[in-house]
Design a protein around this motif. Sequence first.
Motif, PDB file in Angstrom:
ATOM      1  N   ARG A 171       0.878  -1.171   0.000  1.00  0.00           N
ATOM      2  CA  ARG A 171       0.000   0.000   0.000  1.00  0.00           C
ATOM      3  C   ARG A 171       0.908   1.210   0.000  1.00  0.00           C
ATOM      4  O   ARG A 171       1.702   1.419   0.937  1.00  0.00           O
ATOM      5  N   ILE A 185     -10.159 -10.847  -1.455  1.00  0.00           N
ATOM      6  CA  ILE A 185     -10.154 -10.432  -0.056  1.00  0.00           C
ATOM      7  C   ILE A 185     -10.822  -9.072   0.042  1.00  0.00           C
ATOM      8  O   ILE A 185     -10.644  -8.216  -0.829  1.00  0.00           O
ATOM      9  N   ASN A 233      -7.669 -15.350  -5.982  1.00  0.00           N
ATOM     10  CA  ASN A 233      -7.829 -14.881  -4.617  1.00  0.00           C
ATOM     11  C   ASN A 233      -8.769 -13.683  -4.577  1.00  0.00           C
ATOM     12  O   ASN A 233      -8.801 -12.878  -5.514  1.00  0.00           O
ATOM     13  N   GLU A 274      -4.531 -17.013   4.048  1.00  0.00           N
ATOM     14  CA  GLU A 274      -5.707 -16.758   3.224  1.00  0.00           C
ATOM     15  C   GLU A 274      -5.766 -17.869   2.177  1.00  0.00           C
ATOM     16  O   GLU A 274      -4.887 -17.955   1.316  1.00  0.00           O
ATOM     17  N   VAL A 326       0.855  -4.886   3.058  1.00  0.00           N
ATOM     18  CA  VAL A 326      -0.475  -5.297   3.518  1.00  0.00           C
ATOM     19  C   VAL A 326      -0.767  -6.760   3.187  1.00  0.00           C
ATOM     20  O   VAL A 326      -1.679  -7.356   3.738  1.00  0.00           O
ATOM     21  N   GLY A 327      -0.003  -7.328   2.258  1.00  0.00           N
ATOM     22  CA  GLY A 327      -0.161  -8.739   1.906  1.00  0.00           C
ATOM     23  C   GLY A 327       1.202  -9.325   1.612  1.00  0.00           C
ATOM     24  O   GLY A 327       2.046  -8.682   0.998  1.00  0.00           O
ATOM     25  N   PRO A 373       0.395  -8.256   8.131  1.00  0.00           N
ATOM     26  CA  PRO A 373      -0.092  -8.373   6.751  1.00  0.00           C
ATOM     27  C   PRO A 373      -0.815  -9.698   6.529  1.00  0.00           C
ATOM     28  O   PRO A 373      -0.503 -10.705   7.167  1.00  0.00           O
ATOM     29  N   ARG A 374      -1.770  -9.710   5.616  1.00  0.00           N
ATOM     30  CA  ARG A 374      -2.464 -10.939   5.238  1.00  0.00           C
ATOM     31  C   ARG A 374      -1.487 -11.827   4.485  1.00  0.00           C
ATOM     32  O   ARG A 374      -0.698 -11.350   3.663  1.00  0.00           O
ATOM     33  N   ASP A 382     -10.380  -5.835   5.029  1.00  0.00           N
ATOM     34  CA  ASP A 382      -9.547  -6.858   5.660  1.00  0.00           C
ATOM     35  C   ASP A 382      -8.087  -6.711   5.246  1.00  0.00           C
ATOM     36  O   ASP A 382      -7.177  -6.857   6.069  1.00  0.00           O
ATOM     37  N   LEU A 383      -7.854  -6.442   3.966  1.00  0.00           N
ATOM     38  CA  LEU A 383      -6.480  -6.295   3.475  1.00  0.00           C
ATOM     39  C   LEU A 383      -5.789  -5.098   4.125  1.00  0.00           C
ATOM     40  O   LEU A 383      -4.605  -5.172   4.465  1.00  0.00           O
ATOM     41  N   THR A 392     -13.807  -5.639  -2.829  1.00  0.00           N
ATOM     42  CA  THR A 392     -12.777  -6.655  -2.651  1.00  0.00           C
ATOM     43  C   THR A 392     -11.603  -6.363  -3.567  1.00  0.00           C
ATOM     44  O   THR A 392     -11.727  -5.634  -4.553  1.00  0.00           O
TER      45      THR A 392
END
Length: 185
Positions: A33, A81, A79, A130, A44-45, A92-93, A85-86, A64
């Motif tokens: 991000r 999400i 995927n 995830e 973030v992921g 981080p996810r 949530d992200l 999403t």
Amino acid sequence: ESLLFATGDNGDAGEDGRAFPQDPKGHLGKILRINTKDGSVTVVGLGVRSVQRLVIAPREGELTVDFVDMGGSVAEEFNSIRVTDLLAAGPPRNFGWGRHADGKAREGAFYIGPDGKALAAAPPDEPGFEAPVAQFGRAQEGLFGASGPVSSTQSFSRIVALAGDLAGGGLFAILQSRSSEGQPV
């Protein structure tokens, strides 16, 4: 205001992704991000290999982030999400790709060895990960290049999202809700 940007893992096909995608301090194999006002970057992921097209899409009244993540040699993933949530505070996810601190590596819903070959199925509800909405494209040996996803509530009435195989011309449709994990394609 922010921008989401996905980075590849800088690895080769036929391996487990090494530790880079699981290291939150590095930028490889991440969804970032970027604050457009001050240029700051937040992971973030993590645990992605080669994200194809981040798409912001509505789902059941919420936005999403949908994406296809090309696998090494076991599975391609679709995927989805929720944006909230992200971007939520906390760690981080984790989408699973790369070697974890416990020595295990994942690709989609499978544990894989250092050579990138599937060893066993990972539990679908494994804490901290995830699970993909769907996996596809590795039924036969050979080249595979995933693209997509594409989704449209205006154009599709029964299809939730489409992904394609650039090498073989195959088309893969996701038909159930993007909130359902492990669904057929």
